[in-house]
Design a protein around this motif. Sequence first.
Motif, short mmCIF file in Angstrom:
data_model
loop_
_atom_site.label_atom_id
_atom_site.label_comp_id
_atom_site.label_asym_id
_atom_site.label_seq_id
_atom_site.Cartn_x
_atom_site.Cartn_y
_atom_site.Cartn_z
N ARG A 172 0.86 -1.19 0.00
CA ARG A 172 0.00 0.00 0.00
C ARG A 172 0.89 1.23 0.00
NH1 ARG A 172 -2.96 2.46 4.43
NH2 ARG A 172 -2.75 0.55 5.65
N LEU A 173 0.73 2.07 -1.00
CA LEU A 173 1.51 3.31 -1.06
C LEU A 173 1.02 4.27 0.02
CD1 LEU A 173 2.15 4.30 -4.80
CD2 LEU A 173 3.58 3.03 -3.20
N VAL A 174 1.94 4.76 0.81
CA VAL A 174 1.66 5.81 1.80
C VAL A 174 2.75 6.85 1.53
CG1 VAL A 174 1.48 6.40 4.25
CG2 VAL A 174 0.73 4.14 3.44
N ASP A 175 2.48 7.74 0.64
CA ASP A 175 3.54 8.59 0.09
C ASP A 175 2.98 9.99 -0.17
OD1 ASP A 175 6.20 8.88 -0.63
OD2 ASP A 175 5.82 8.46 -2.74
N ASP A 176 2.44 10.57 0.89
CA ASP A 176 1.77 11.88 0.80
C ASP A 176 2.79 12.99 1.07
OD1 ASP A 176 0.28 14.17 1.03
OD2 ASP A 176 -0.87 13.48 2.77
N VAL A 177 3.43 13.44 0.00
CA VAL A 177 4.50 14.44 0.13
C VAL A 177 3.95 15.74 0.72
CG1 VAL A 177 6.03 15.92 -1.23
CG2 VAL A 177 6.00 13.45 -1.62
N ALA A 178 2.81 16.19 0.23
CA ALA A 178 2.26 17.46 0.72
C ALA A 178 1.92 17.37 2.21
CB ALA A 178 1.04 17.85 -0.10
N GLY A 179 1.40 16.24 2.62
CA GLY A 179 0.99 16.09 4.01
C GLY A 179 2.08 15.55 4.92
#
Lengths: 361, 361
Positions: free
Chosen positions: A296-303
């Motif tokens: 599962r991608l968890v890759d929220d750069v902004a957050g």
Amino acid sequence: MSPDQHFAAAADLSAHTRLPASPRLPANPAVAIVGATGAVGVELLACLEDRGFPLSSLRLLASPRSAGKTAVFRDRTLAIEALGENSFAGIDLALFSAGSGISRQYAPIAAAAGAVVVDNSSAFRMDDAVPLVVPEVNQAASEGHRGIIANPNCVAIIAAVPLWPLHRLSPIARVIASTYQAASGAGAAAMEELRASTAAYLEGRHYANTVLAHPYAFNLFSHDTAVDPATGSNGEEAKVMQELRKIMALPDLRVGITCVRVPVLRAHSIAMTVEFERPVGLDEVRAALSAAPGVRLVDDVAGNHFPMPREASGQGDVLVGRIRHDASDPSGRSVMLFVAGDQLLKGAALNAVQIAERLLP
Amino acid sequence: MSPDQHFAAAADLSAHTRLPASPRLPANPAVAIVGATGAVGVELLACLEDRGFPLSSLRLLASPRSAGKTAVFRDRTLAIEALGENSFAGIDLALFSAGSGISRQYAPIAAAAGAVVVDNSSAFRMDDAVPLVVPEVNQAASEGHRGIIANPNCVAIIAAVPLWPLHRLSPIARVIASTYQAASGAGAAAMEELRASTAAYLEGRHYANTVLAHPYAFNLFSHDTAVDPATGSNGEEAKVMQELRKIMALPDLRVGITCVRVPVLRAHSIAMTVEFERPVGLDEVRAALSAAPGVRLVDDVAGNHFPMPREASGQGDVLVGRIRHDASDPSGRSVMLFVAGDQLLKGAALNAVQIAERLLP
């Protein structure tokens, strides 16, 4: 298993390597858990229940010390029995998680008695006759089993789940990794030592550690397995290197790894540089990971939200984020990732149950 | 500083870059600490006392919120004053640790007033006119200062101390690193959040984190600085990369790094692969590190005793161990290390005081 098969198997207790290749499980196997009271054993029980594993019966085995205790499965209270040589009569599937010594002694007995053994210890992992399986990577290897299938080291599983789709995207030449390993990898007692020693620290009380070799409260340390003076690698690092090669069927995969125990309860994290044989684009890396089972991608750069042990715990996916080119490799062949997975679930119990599920008709 | 010098400096508040090069300190400087109540400020005070720094007077400056509080130095109680534009009259040495905004505003004022500023913030680190100094590496760069000397990022300092003697042994081409960073790097409030949230977790109470973006108890997370979408690096990683190049005067040094916050109170650890331009032997690596100032080898293979934050805390050396060739580089050019250093001491306050000590006559 038919009575005939049972008899044939039982006739030679050490004959697991001589059993017919690829016995599959019946539709409703009789299941045993060996090490039912341990950190992984408890999760094995929970995985079987949560996933609706179609077992016909369940036998819980542990050391004589735990015999007489009980555990609840599907609203029924089951007695925990002492493990013995006769524990496997009628058992189709034996899930072992009681350490290498117990596995070496009893897994061949269980296999000879006709059970398929999925063994969570390191006892048989590098045995050429024993498949070492992460279902998302090499479930087909299970087909060749001769009674025992090995469940890999937890770091190897959590690394392999994202590495495999990347290798299928473009061949991987080298992996450099640093781990952030949770207490659970050292068992339930280590988890309790982390809790108790941290509480003592916060209250200003002395705590004498008994499970791990070093103080654990707000501390971290090189993995407690012995370092081989010849290579400089510790036992955990050596396992991960050789097991990744076997799981991915890449005997020449170059792996450099530092394994570190951190004060986290039950999910392992890994910082990785993955060096491909050719330059790769981040879009294709993300696409490959997005489509990969178990990732599962968890890759929220902004957050600023990336894989964390807290979110990896209690669920089955390997979380992957911080996907970027390694700034130290101008060729564009190296990609950095940060991953986290539940050590007790995908790193152990869940992977074992997933292996077994795929042996059902 | 003579009154004439003071007058000349005060005449142009923005003129720190025009001061005569390399003013050194008098034998008994008048010292100010800016940010005296912060996590680093408290350690600055302690370092000055513990090391017998030959100051003639000490002024403690902080935000108006802290004005009126007191601190004890050499058995004397000192009042903490509110920082203002006139705080630096007569000050020879100003140690700043109150964030980049305060440094940008007040460090030029202090320098113009004749003080040598050693600034712990990132405000001036990459300014070509400002030396960025780790005394064990590039103290000579201080000689060219024009009023402000920058104290590097804590990870950059802790990495540079062992990297520099290795580079002098044999040129380094590339560094791949993963950090295990303590709460202290985010300040005293983050340390308290780690303690309080962990206590709440252990007692089963909810804790709403207010200092850091993510739950911290038994958790870890990618460093909380913003990720640059163009490079994928976060602010901390970018600092370490560029500061290491400046400190070591190696503009082409290739650095790939993942910065991670772990639930440790005050010492940072780093797992590093150091790639040399030619193969190196481990004996020469060990010899270079053993002889290096600021480095202490903690590499007890038989005892499984390597650098740990608990042992790095409260002392000034960078601990180095797990010295071995990187198994993923068959050329023999890559060496792995695990290091730990006190973030508040060598990573901040101690390094600043060491810079100042070397400016004394």
